[in-house]
Enzyme design. Structure first.
Site, PDB file in Angstrom:
ATOM      1  N   HIS A   1       0.874  -1.178   0.000  1.00  0.00           N
ATOM      2  CA  HIS A   1       0.000   0.000   0.000  1.00  0.00           C
ATOM      3  C   HIS A   1       0.904   1.219   0.000  1.00  0.00           C
ATOM      4  CE1 HIS A   1      -3.525  -2.440   1.829  1.00  0.00           C
ATOM      5  NE2 HIS A   1      -3.692  -2.283   0.521  1.00  0.00           N
TER       6      HIS A   1
ATOM      7  N   GLU B   1       1.854   3.944   2.793  1.00  0.00           N
ATOM      8  CA  GLU B   1       2.398   3.507   4.089  1.00  0.00           C
ATOM      9  C   GLU B   1       3.920   3.628   4.072  1.00  0.00           C
ATOM     10  OE1 GLU B   1       0.324  -0.308   4.354  1.00  0.00           O
ATOM     11  OE2 GLU B   1      -1.613   0.725   4.329  1.00  0.00           O
TER      12      GLU B   1
ATOM     13  N   ARG C   1      -3.390   4.631  -2.077  1.00  0.00           N
ATOM     14  CA  ARG C   1      -3.208   3.300  -1.487  1.00  0.00           C
ATOM     15  C   ARG C   1      -3.052   2.194  -2.522  1.00  0.00           C
ATOM     16  NH1 ARG C   1      -5.382   0.078   2.933  1.00  0.00           N
ATOM     17  NH2 ARG C   1      -6.642  -1.692   2.228  1.00  0.00           N
TER      18      ARG C   1
ATOM     19  N   HIS D   1       2.666  -3.539   6.507  1.00  0.00           N
ATOM     20  CA  HIS D   1       1.796  -2.374   6.298  1.00  0.00           C
ATOM     21  C   HIS D   1       1.987  -1.383   7.435  1.00  0.00           C
ATOM     22  CE1 HIS D   1      -1.095  -4.250   3.319  1.00  0.00           C
ATOM     23  NE2 HIS D   1      -0.464  -5.317   3.758  1.00  0.00           N
TER      24      HIS D   1
ATOM     25  N   GLU E   1       1.247  -4.311  10.995  1.00  0.00           N
ATOM     26  CA  GLU E   1       0.848  -2.912  10.856  1.00  0.00           C
ATOM     27  C   GLU E   1       1.809  -2.144  11.758  1.00  0.00           C
ATOM     28  OE1 GLU E   1      -1.433  -1.478   8.974  1.00  0.00           O
ATOM     29  OE2 GLU E   1      -2.740  -3.128   8.347  1.00  0.00           O
TER      30      GLU E   1
END
Lengths: 389, 226
Positions: free
Chosen positions: A149, A152, A207, A276, A350
């Site tokens: 993405h 990020e 994204r 991510h 994440e």
């Protein structure tokens, strides 16, 4: 009134109109002027004699220009590092800089690192994977990707740090050396280069991929909803305008298909980690279903170990669990597919933070983020290696 | 939907707790006081006639002073409309920020030098120190919108202040036009809102007008005028 007229007349006569910032407008609006040094005393004397209030905004414009020039030269120097030791890991970089970094790393470490081009993005950018290998054939492997993405940014930045960390620690760190003797590591830093380019030129919050959608003015597919795992089910959108658009069909995006093909033809990946940001979580399958994956206990315990190691550095607190329990239902996700291919140690990270800065994490957090995340990655890689024949 | 005790680390409790965070910002937030969610310790929920009710024990972090403390909250997600929140965080007393707020207020109250800014933070997460209180203020004001828009399927954060412009002070309130980008985690959408807000140490933050901007699928929003 007289003062203003005289003032204007003097300046027009002596210096020409260019010295003014803007036209004289009315009596109460200030006017900015730039005064060449040789006229400085004359101007001051005139202003004082006419009782015209002034204050000095910039003492010496040349000093400012010199400083700016210095800054620009400095930026130019640091923009083109000659070695990966010169590369500034504490800053965000452009696509070209990251491609150049990858080439430099390979050139500096030819016996450990090679570059594998697994495909092309929609806009025909190379999809490059760094292969870290101590040689041999048919070795089991570990996969890490960052930047799928594009917004990020801390992930691509961490990816470059991980690449350097691997070459630095091989031969020095017992655990990593042992892992590399047994397994190869594959690292794709810019997994979505088209999206990344777009975040730099047009929209920082982009994204998805950049492939147009026929019949729609909306561009792009969510590469983390495009995998063939629960594809078409709840947890992704069927609208091209949505940030979680699954795409016209599973693996429709070349950025995804190239990894699918790589994984399939490699055949011996034992761990797959997709990175991510943001939320500070370590997640394992599934996202598309509430049915626990069959290795849930082991994956849960390993996640706990990994985030404990991560927290040991700076106290950064991560939550962990399956995707569907911890964050939301998501179908067509990367690690659901890789897990279903038999790659047991499939995880999604994440990274920082939890919402204060979100996607726009300050550059001074890149290295701390990379460092703490590395500890979690090492826990996963070590366990993978220990559990691989 | 699970009823009874909830796992405090899973998303249902977290989404409810985020609503409490936004509520607290609307009540206590200022250019020097901006609350974020820390951990959720306990959570339970049940269906009630009006909707779904949650009970939560959580930690809230005040971002500028870096002080954290416990809060208990009860929140109702009605069938439709704004969530109703009751929260008590005894440690969140409006005292320690008085001096900074007063100084900031005095500095900007005189409409001679109206401030504006854009892209806070910028793409690299950077902002000028003088812009920080305006970032905090944008975040606090955004909480009004985020509170109103929240339901059990959303989780909001402010992604960026696209731009803000100070308007003439009126009735002793500093006034601003803000354009903010909100990030909604479940849909992953970036939602643009414009709002007209006021603030003073005495009155706190108030949002007078909000304007949802159409989804653009295009480039970054234009810079502010100055």
């Amino acid at each position: 009134m007289k003062g203003l007229l005289v003032f204007t007349a003097l300046f027009v006569a002596v210096f020409g109109k260019e010295t003014f910032q803007g036209e004289p407008t009315d009596l109460s609006t200030p006017v900015d002027i730039r005064v060449p040094n040789i006229h400085l005393q004359t101007v001051k004397a005139f202003l004082e004699a006419e009782d015209i209030q002034y204050y000095i905004m910039i003492e010496d414009l040349q000093v400012m220009l010199d400083e700016e020039q210095e800054q620009m030269l400095k930026a130019a120097r640091t923009a083109a590092p000659r070695t990966t030791d010169d590369f500034d890991y504490s800053n965000y970089h452009t696509i070209d800089q990251i491609y150049a970094f990858q080439d430099m790393l390979v050139a500096e470490n030819p016996s450990l690192v090679s570059k594998v081009v697994i495909g092309q993005s929609y806009e025909r950018r190379p999809l490059t994977v760094l292969k870290f290998s101590t040689g041999g054939t048919n070795k089991p492997g570990i996969w890490i990707d960052t930047g799928i993405h594009s917004r990020e940014w801390v992930t691509q930045a961490s990816g470059t740090w991980f690449a350097k960390k691997i070459v630095t620690d091989y031969g020095r760190d017992t655990a990593l050396t042992s892992i590399l003797n047994k397994m190869d590591i594959f690292l794709e830093v810019m997994t979505n280069p088209d999206g990344f380019a777009y975040t730099q030129t047009s929209n920082r919050m982009w994204r998805k991929t950049r492939k147009p959608n026929p019949g729609s003015s909306c561009v792009g597919t969510d590469p983390n909803r495009n995998w063939d795992a629960g594809f078409g089910g709840p947890g992704a959108s069927s609208s091209p305008c949505s940030e979680t658009y699954r795409g016209p069909s599973a693996h429709s995006e070349s950025e995804v298909k190239s990894i699918v093909d790589f994984v399939t033809s490699h055949g011996k990946l034992k761990s797959f980690v997709s990175i991510h940001s943001y939320s500070q979580m370590l997640l394992y399958p599934y996202g598309y279903t509430k049915t626990p994956c069959k290795d849930q206990n082991e994956l849960h315990n390993l996640a706990k170990k990994a985030i404990t190691d991560l927290a040991s550095l700076y106290g950064t607190s991560y939550r962990y669990g399956s995707i569907i329990n911890t964050i939301y239902q998501a179908s067509g996700g990367t690690i659901d597919w890789t897990y279903n291919q038999g790659i047991k140690y499939s995880y999604t990270f994440e990274l920082r933070d939890t919402g204060r800065y979100g996607f726009i994490l300050p550059a001074n957090q890149i290295i701390p983020t990379a460092r703490e995340t590395w500890l979690a990655l090492m826990a996963i890689m070590k366990h993978t290696s220990d559990n691989t024949m | 939907m699970e009823t009874g005790e909830l796992n405090p680390n899973y998303y249902p409790a977290r989404r409810a707790a985020a609503v409490v965070q936004h509520y607290l910002n609307t009540r206590y937030g200022s250019p020097y006081r901006w609350m974020f969610l820390g951990n959720v310790h306990n959570a339970s929920s049940e269906d009630v006639t009006e909707g779904r009710k949650y009970q939560l024990e959580l930690t809230i972090q005040e971002m500028i002073s870096n002080v954290s403390g416990p809060c208990s909250a009860e929140l109702l997600f009605p069938g439709a409309g704004t969530p109703q929140v009751q929260a008590s965080c005894d440690w969140l007393l409006p005292n320690n920020t008085r001096a900074q707020e007063e100084a900031f207020y005095q500095q900007h109250r005189d409409s001679h030098n109206l401030v504006s800014g854009d892209r806070i933070p910028d793409s690299y997460g950077h902002m000028e120190p003088t812009m920080k209180p305006f970032w905090h203020l944008g975040g606090v004001a955004s909480s009004f919108i985020m509170l109103e828009q929240s339901n059990q399927s959303t989780l909001y954060n402010m992604a960026q202040v696209a731009n803000f412009t100070q308007l003439e002070t009126e009735k002793d309130q500093l006034r601003f036009q803000y354009h903010v980008l909100l990030h909604e985690m479940v849909s992953q959408e970036i939602i643009h809102w414009k709002m007209l807000i006021t603030w003073s140490p005495a009155e706190g933050v108030k949002v007078l007008q909000t304007d949802l901007q159409p989804k653009c699928n295009c480039e970054d929003p234009p810079d502010s005028i100055n």
